[in-house]
Write an enzyme that holds these catalytic residues in place. Structure first.
Site, PDB file in Angstrom:
ATOM      1  N   HIS A 263     -13.385  38.527 -38.130  1.00  0.00           N
ATOM      2  CA  HIS A 263     -14.457  37.928 -38.924  1.00  0.00           C
ATOM      3  C   HIS A 263     -14.208  38.318 -40.376  1.00  0.00           C
ATOM      4  O   HIS A 263     -14.465  39.456 -40.765  1.00  0.00           O
ATOM      5  CB  HIS A 263     -15.817  38.439 -38.410  1.00  0.00           C
ATOM      6  CG  HIS A 263     -16.987  37.947 -39.204  1.00  0.00           C
ATOM      7  ND1 HIS A 263     -18.260  38.479 -39.062  1.00  0.00           N
ATOM      8  CD2 HIS A 263     -17.098  36.965 -40.144  1.00  0.00           C
ATOM      9  CE1 HIS A 263     -19.093  37.846 -39.883  1.00  0.00           C
ATOM     10  NE2 HIS A 263     -18.408  36.937 -40.554  1.00  0.00           N
TER      11      HIS A 263
ATOM     12  N   HIS B 268     -14.491  42.152 -31.669  1.00  0.00           N
ATOM     13  CA  HIS B 268     -14.850  41.558 -32.965  1.00  0.00           C
ATOM     14  C   HIS B 268     -14.515  42.545 -34.088  1.00  0.00           C
ATOM     15  O   HIS B 268     -14.989  43.681 -34.086  1.00  0.00           O
ATOM     16  CB  HIS B 268     -16.347  41.241 -32.938  1.00  0.00           C
ATOM     17  CG  HIS B 268     -16.868  40.542 -34.147  1.00  0.00           C
ATOM     18  ND1 HIS B 268     -16.760  39.183 -34.342  1.00  0.00           N
ATOM     19  CD2 HIS B 268     -17.542  41.018 -35.230  1.00  0.00           C
ATOM     20  CE1 HIS B 268     -17.349  38.847 -35.481  1.00  0.00           C
ATOM     21  NE2 HIS B 268     -17.827  39.944 -36.057  1.00  0.00           N
TER      22      HIS B 268
ATOM     23  N   ASP C 272     -23.920  36.385 -34.570  1.00  0.00           N
ATOM     24  CA  ASP C 272     -23.503  37.723 -35.000  1.00  0.00           C
ATOM     25  C   ASP C 272     -24.580  38.306 -35.898  1.00  0.00           C
ATOM     26  O   ASP C 272     -24.921  37.717 -36.932  1.00  0.00           O
ATOM     27  CB  ASP C 272     -22.167  37.586 -35.764  1.00  0.00           C
ATOM     28  CG  ASP C 272     -21.618  38.919 -36.261  1.00  0.00           C
ATOM     29  OD1 ASP C 272     -22.127  39.978 -35.850  1.00  0.00           O
ATOM     30  OD2 ASP C 272     -20.665  38.879 -37.064  1.00  0.00           O
ATOM     31  N   GLY C 273     -25.100  39.472 -35.478  1.00  0.00           N
ATOM     32  CA  GLY C 273     -26.091  40.179 -36.275  1.00  0.00           C
ATOM     33  C   GLY C 273     -27.385  40.383 -35.523  1.00  0.00           C
ATOM     34  O   GLY C 273     -28.088  39.417 -35.221  1.00  0.00           O
TER      35      GLY C 273
ATOM     36  N   MET D 190     -15.033  38.529 -43.944  1.00  0.00           N
ATOM     37  CA  MET D 190     -16.078  38.435 -44.970  1.00  0.00           C
ATOM     38  C   MET D 190     -15.421  38.779 -46.299  1.00  0.00           C
ATOM     39  O   MET D 190     -15.647  39.835 -46.891  1.00  0.00           O
ATOM     40  CB  MET D 190     -17.230  39.391 -44.630  1.00  0.00           C
ATOM     41  CG  MET D 190     -18.085  38.857 -43.486  1.00  0.00           C
ATOM     42  SD  MET D 190     -19.045  40.154 -42.685  1.00  0.00           S
ATOM     43  CE  MET D 190     -17.815  40.766 -41.556  1.00  0.00           C
TER      44      MET D 190
ATOM     45  N   SER E 158     -24.136  47.488 -32.817  1.00  0.00           N
ATOM     46  CA  SER E 158     -24.932  48.673 -32.469  1.00  0.00           C
ATOM     47  C   SER E 158     -25.439  48.625 -31.031  1.00  0.00           C
ATOM     48  O   SER E 158     -25.563  49.663 -30.385  1.00  0.00           O
ATOM     49  CB  SER E 158     -26.086  48.839 -33.463  1.00  0.00           C
ATOM     50  OG  SER E 158     -26.688  47.611 -33.750  1.00  0.00           O
TER      51      SER E 158
ATOM     52  N   SER F 172     -18.559  44.572 -31.600  1.00  0.00           N
ATOM     53  CA  SER F 172     -18.107  44.676 -32.989  1.00  0.00           C
ATOM     54  C   SER F 172     -17.739  46.118 -33.294  1.00  0.00           C
ATOM     55  O   SER F 172     -18.581  47.016 -33.225  1.00  0.00           O
ATOM     56  CB  SER F 172     -19.201  44.218 -33.946  1.00  0.00           C
ATOM     57  OG  SER F 172     -18.852  44.590 -35.265  1.00  0.00           O
TER      58      SER F 172
ATOM     59  N   MET G 208     -14.177  43.269 -44.507  1.00  0.00           N
ATOM     60  CA  MET G 208     -15.037  43.101 -45.690  1.00  0.00           C
ATOM     61  C   MET G 208     -14.295  43.592 -46.926  1.00  0.00           C
ATOM     62  O   MET G 208     -13.623  44.630 -46.870  1.00  0.00           O
ATOM     63  CB  MET G 208     -16.330  43.902 -45.529  1.00  0.00           C
ATOM     64  CG  MET G 208     -17.090  43.589 -44.259  1.00  0.00           C
ATOM     65  SD  MET G 208     -18.667  44.476 -44.234  1.00  0.00           S
ATOM     66  CE  MET G 208     -19.205  44.143 -42.548  1.00  0.00           C
TER      67      MET G 208
ATOM     68  N   ASP H 144     -14.582  43.188 -38.120  1.00  0.00           N
ATOM     69  CA  ASP H 144     -15.198  42.752 -39.379  1.00  0.00           C
ATOM     70  C   ASP H 144     -14.368  43.209 -40.568  1.00  0.00           C
ATOM     71  O   ASP H 144     -14.256  44.402 -40.840  1.00  0.00           O
ATOM     72  CB  ASP H 144     -16.612  43.335 -39.495  1.00  0.00           C
ATOM     73  CG  ASP H 144     -17.566  42.700 -38.513  1.00  0.00           C
ATOM     74  OD1 ASP H 144     -17.722  41.461 -38.557  1.00  0.00           O
ATOM     75  OD2 ASP H 144     -18.158  43.431 -37.691  1.00  0.00           O
TER      76      ASP H 144
ATOM     77  N   MET I  80     -24.406  33.238 -38.580  1.00  0.00           N
ATOM     78  CA  MET I  80     -24.840  34.609 -38.861  1.00  0.00           C
ATOM     79  C   MET I  80     -26.354  34.706 -38.653  1.00  0.00           C
ATOM     80  O   MET I  80     -27.120  33.898 -39.176  1.00  0.00           O
ATOM     81  CB  MET I  80     -24.497  34.992 -40.304  1.00  0.00           C
ATOM     82  CG  MET I  80     -23.013  35.191 -40.594  1.00  0.00           C
ATOM     83  SD  MET I  80     -22.186  36.387 -39.525  1.00  0.00           S
ATOM     84  CE  MET I  80     -23.098  37.902 -39.899  1.00  0.00           C
TER      85      MET I  80
HETATM   86  C1  DX5 Z   1     -22.291  42.167 -40.040  1.00  0.00           C
HETATM   87  C2  DX5 Z   1     -21.120  42.014 -39.120  1.00  0.00           C
HETATM   88  C3  DX5 Z   1     -21.461  42.189 -37.699  1.00  0.00           C
HETATM   89  C4  DX5 Z   1     -22.007  43.545 -37.343  1.00  0.00           C
HETATM   90  C5  DX5 Z   1     -23.073  43.313 -36.313  1.00  0.00           C
HETATM   91  O1  DX5 Z   1     -21.999  41.611 -41.271  1.00  0.00           O
HETATM   92  O2  DX5 Z   1     -20.546  40.728 -39.263  1.00  0.00           O
HETATM   93  O3  DX5 Z   1     -20.365  41.864 -36.848  1.00  0.00           O
HETATM   94  O4  DX5 Z   1     -21.058  44.435 -36.820  1.00  0.00           O
HETATM   95  O5  DX5 Z   1     -23.684  44.516 -36.025  1.00  0.00           O
HETATM   96  P1  DX5 Z   1     -25.044  44.565 -35.180  1.00  0.00           P
HETATM   97  O6  DX5 Z   1     -24.737  43.975 -33.845  1.00  0.00           O
HETATM   98  O7  DX5 Z   1     -25.358  46.019 -35.128  1.00  0.00           O
HETATM   99  O8  DX5 Z   1     -26.057  43.771 -35.936  1.00  0.00           O
HETATM  100 ZN    ZN Z   2     -19.084  40.145 -37.734  1.00  0.00          ZN
END
Ligand code: DX5
Ligand code: ZN
Length: 228
Positions: A64, A31, A173-174, A66, A196, A8, A35, A33, A135
């Protein structure tokens, strides 16, 4: 199905996205994200950056979203270069129509569930999807701790996939890391997003390989995969 790892870029350096994509060479998908500060309390990136990133890397992009009103925006992300687009069930007005539109534009269609959203109500529409995202944190931020309470939902979703004989990929994811990925795989996931755990590593590409090996071994030993 072999285990797939999706780094990600939320945990990458946004000023060096092309290099950060190169740093995870060998990853199955990247991936991304998106937002909007409404659906989640955080703001990241949109269409122009997705377009640039898709030109800058050969790794296919897994978007993804959001965001609110994915019915309006998701198809445009296919045109921006996404190979897969995930919208949230909680935000979509017409998930079946939207999934069909994404597929018709040539991308894989995927739907995400926040932690408090049950899978059961979506059983009938699973054939419309190429991937389902469960999630394992509340969406919005990287680096949050993995929610073990999501494991039963992963297990129940894997059972539904088997019951209907679907080719549906099951993504988590997460909080996915070396210490949680085996639990996810054992429960039924085969696609793993890691932010991370990959970009926080000294060698991100090596972290991808290690996570894939761990997940692959856990899937091979899992009861749900025994007849594959
Ligand atoms: C959170 C995101 C994830 C995020 C995951 O809302 O959708 O994709 O980057 O990060 P880690 O792997 O650090 O939890
Ligand atoms: Zn994500």
């Amino acid at each position: 199905m072999a285990a797939q790892i999706y780094p990600s870029i939320l945990s990458a350096d946004f000023a060096r996205l092309a290099e950060e994509a190169k740093a995870v060479e060998g990853a199955d998908w990247l991936h991304v994200d998106v937002m909007d500060n409404h659906f989640v309390p955080n703001l990241t990136l949109g269409m122009p950056i997705v377009e640039s990133l898709s030109r800058a890397t050969d790794i296919p992009l897994d978007l993804h979203l959001m965001i609110e009103d994915p019915d309006r925006w998701a198809p445009q992300y296919v045109e921006a270069g996404a190979g897969s687009v995930t919208f949230h069930a909680e935000a979509a007005a017409a998930p079946v129509r939207l999934a069909r539109e994404i597929r018709a534009k040539g991308a894989r269609a995927s739907m995400a569930l926040k932690p408090a959203t049950p899978i059961e109500q979506y059983e009938d529409i699973l054939p419309e999807l190429d991937m389902l995202l469960i999630m394992t944190v509340e969406p919005g931020f990287g680096g949050q701790p993995f929610l073990d309470i999501m494991l039963p939902k992963i297990r129940r979703t894997r059972e539904l996939i088997a019951k209907h004989g679907l080719e549906l990929w099951l993504q988590v994811d997460g909080g996915v890391s070396a210490s949680t990925i085996e639990r996810c795989a054992e429960a039924g996931a085969d696609v793993f997003v890691a932010g991370s755990a990959v970009y926080g590593a000294v060698e991100p590409a090596a972290a991808v390989r290690t996570l894939r090996e761990q997940a692959g071994a856990a899937i091979a030993a899992a009861p749900w995969a025994c007849d594959h």
